[in-house]
Design a protein around this motif. Structure first.
Motif, PDB file in Angstrom:
ATOM      1  N   ARG A  45       0.811  -1.225   0.000  1.00  0.00           N
ATOM      2  CA  ARG A  45       0.000   0.000   0.000  1.00  0.00           C
ATOM      3  C   ARG A  45       0.839   1.266   0.000  1.00  0.00           C
ATOM      4  O   ARG A  45       0.305   2.366   0.035  1.00  0.00           O
ATOM      5  CB  ARG A  45      -0.945  -0.010   1.212  1.00  0.00           C
ATOM      6  CG  ARG A  45      -2.028  -1.076   1.106  1.00  0.00           C
ATOM      7  CD  ARG A  45      -2.889  -1.148   2.337  1.00  0.00           C
ATOM      8  NE  ARG A  45      -3.944  -2.162   2.158  1.00  0.00           N
ATOM      9  CZ  ARG A  45      -4.661  -2.685   3.141  1.00  0.00           C
ATOM     10  NH1 ARG A  45      -4.443  -2.295   4.402  1.00  0.00           N
ATOM     11  NH2 ARG A  45      -5.589  -3.579   2.901  1.00  0.00           N
TER      12      ARG A  45
ATOM     13  N   GLU B  39      -3.889   9.730   0.126  1.00  0.00           N
ATOM     14  CA  GLU B  39      -5.248   9.653  -0.412  1.00  0.00           C
ATOM     15  C   GLU B  39      -5.637   8.227  -0.804  1.00  0.00           C
ATOM     16  O   GLU B  39      -6.793   7.829  -0.675  1.00  0.00           O
ATOM     17  CB  GLU B  39      -5.388  10.581  -1.627  1.00  0.00           C
ATOM     18  CG  GLU B  39      -5.479  12.053  -1.271  1.00  0.00           C
ATOM     19  CD  GLU B  39      -6.714  12.389  -0.443  1.00  0.00           C
ATOM     20  OE1 GLU B  39      -7.761  11.734  -0.662  1.00  0.00           O
ATOM     21  OE2 GLU B  39      -6.625  13.278   0.415  1.00  0.00           O
ATOM     22  N   SER B  40      -4.656   7.460  -1.274  1.00  0.00           N
ATOM     23  CA  SER B  40      -4.951   6.109  -1.757  1.00  0.00           C
ATOM     24  C   SER B  40      -5.448   5.175  -0.658  1.00  0.00           C
ATOM     25  O   SER B  40      -6.115   4.172  -0.935  1.00  0.00           O
ATOM     26  CB  SER B  40      -3.708   5.505  -2.415  1.00  0.00           C
ATOM     27  OG  SER B  40      -2.629   5.449  -1.498  1.00  0.00           O
ATOM     28  N   VAL B  41      -5.127   5.472   0.608  1.00  0.00           N
ATOM     29  CA  VAL B  41      -5.533   4.615   1.721  1.00  0.00           C
ATOM     30  C   VAL B  41      -6.295   5.377   2.804  1.00  0.00           C
ATOM     31  O   VAL B  41      -6.514   4.868   3.892  1.00  0.00           O
ATOM     32  CB  VAL B  41      -4.310   3.903   2.351  1.00  0.00           C
ATOM     33  CG1 VAL B  41      -3.635   2.979   1.345  1.00  0.00           C
ATOM     34  CG2 VAL B  41      -3.310   4.922   2.888  1.00  0.00           C
ATOM     35  N   LYS B  42      -6.671   6.608   2.492  1.00  0.00           N
ATOM     36  CA  LYS B  42      -7.252   7.472   3.523  1.00  0.00           C
ATOM     37  C   LYS B  42      -8.535   6.879   4.113  1.00  0.00           C
ATOM     38  O   LYS B  42      -8.741   6.904   5.325  1.00  0.00           O
ATOM     39  CB  LYS B  42      -7.534   8.859   2.941  1.00  0.00           C
ATOM     40  CG  LYS B  42      -7.869   9.882   4.014  1.00  0.00           C
ATOM     41  CD  LYS B  42      -7.829  11.305   3.465  1.00  0.00           C
ATOM     42  CE  LYS B  42      -8.016  12.303   4.584  1.00  0.00           C
ATOM     43  NZ  LYS B  42      -7.916  13.704   4.086  1.00  0.00           N
TER      44      LYS B  42
END
Length: 229
Positions: free
Chosen positions: A76, A221-224
């Motif tokens: 991630r 942002e990709s895992v927020k």
């Protein structure tokens, strides 16, 4: 907080799906305990969308600590190998300790997703507990080096269970926020009864003395959505 308490002197180890089947009895549901990201109901529903009866309990006789490398953090993009901030939470028996956890029920059909999510762990009839590198290789990888490479080697990880690594920053913040959302008792228990890999430094000490900026950092942002407590 619920008055539910769990005690297990000699918990049964569950090695594969067939072992889980035995403890289902006449029910279509099985209880799962969460002590890290699964303190968050949103995180739990990410893997188990049909979970029921999400609640809080206290588990006696186990210690929670950041003691192993988690490949999911590399996948991630939130691991920081240059600073050794690559660790996730695990647990191990410890007579004098107690931790506040969450408990919920999942369907029998969700067991494969549970095993895949927590593949590096030893499954006990209480919660996910600490393995050793050799046990992981023999039990989860079936002694196959290609399987070991798929999970760890491709991230240049040659040792899983360590005492010289630090919590993954994004993950630690998520767990602290999740504990806080459960109430003051759970929050303080997490800060004071969760340790680094040295099994001495508490999360409260770590955040206060060494790196207080973690809680102010926003996740990428990709895992927020996944890591917002």
């Amino acid at each position: 907080m619920s008055n539910s308490m769990l005690n297990e002197a000699e918990p049964k180890e569950l090695r594969d799906e067939s072992d889980f089947e035995v403890i289902f009895s006449d029910s279509d549901y099985i209880s799962v305990s969460g002590f890290g990201s699964l303190l968050s109901v949103r995180s739990a529903r990410g893997t188990f969308p049909e979970l029921i009866n999400f609640r809080v309990a206290r588990l006696n006789g186990f210690r929670r600590f950041f003691g192993h490398v988690a490949p999911i953090f590399f996948e991630r993009g939130i691991a920081k190998p240059e600073t050794k901030e690559i660790s996730s939470l695990c647990s191990e028996p410890c007579e004098e300790e107690n931790i506040i956890i969450t408990v919920f029920e999942i369907k029998k059909s969700e067991i494969p997703a549970f095993i895949q999510r927590e593949i590096e762990f030893r499954f006990l009839a209480v919660l996910c507990s600490r393995f050793t590198d050799e046990e992981f290789f023999q039990v989860r990888c079936k002694g196959n080096k290609d399987i070991l490479f798929h999970h760890y080697g491709r991230h240049n990880i040659d040792k899983i269970w360590r005492d010289d690594i630090l919590p993954c920053r994004v993950y630690l913040r998520h767990c602290v926020l999740a504990a806080k959302n459960l109430g003051e008792i759970a929050y303080n228990n997490f800060l004071d009864h969760t340790f680094l890999g040295d099994r001495r430094t508490t999360v409260r000490e770590y955040l206060t003395r060494y790196d207080s900026g973690i809680m102010e950092e926003e996740p990428p942002e990709s895992v927020k959505f996944r890591y917002e407590g």
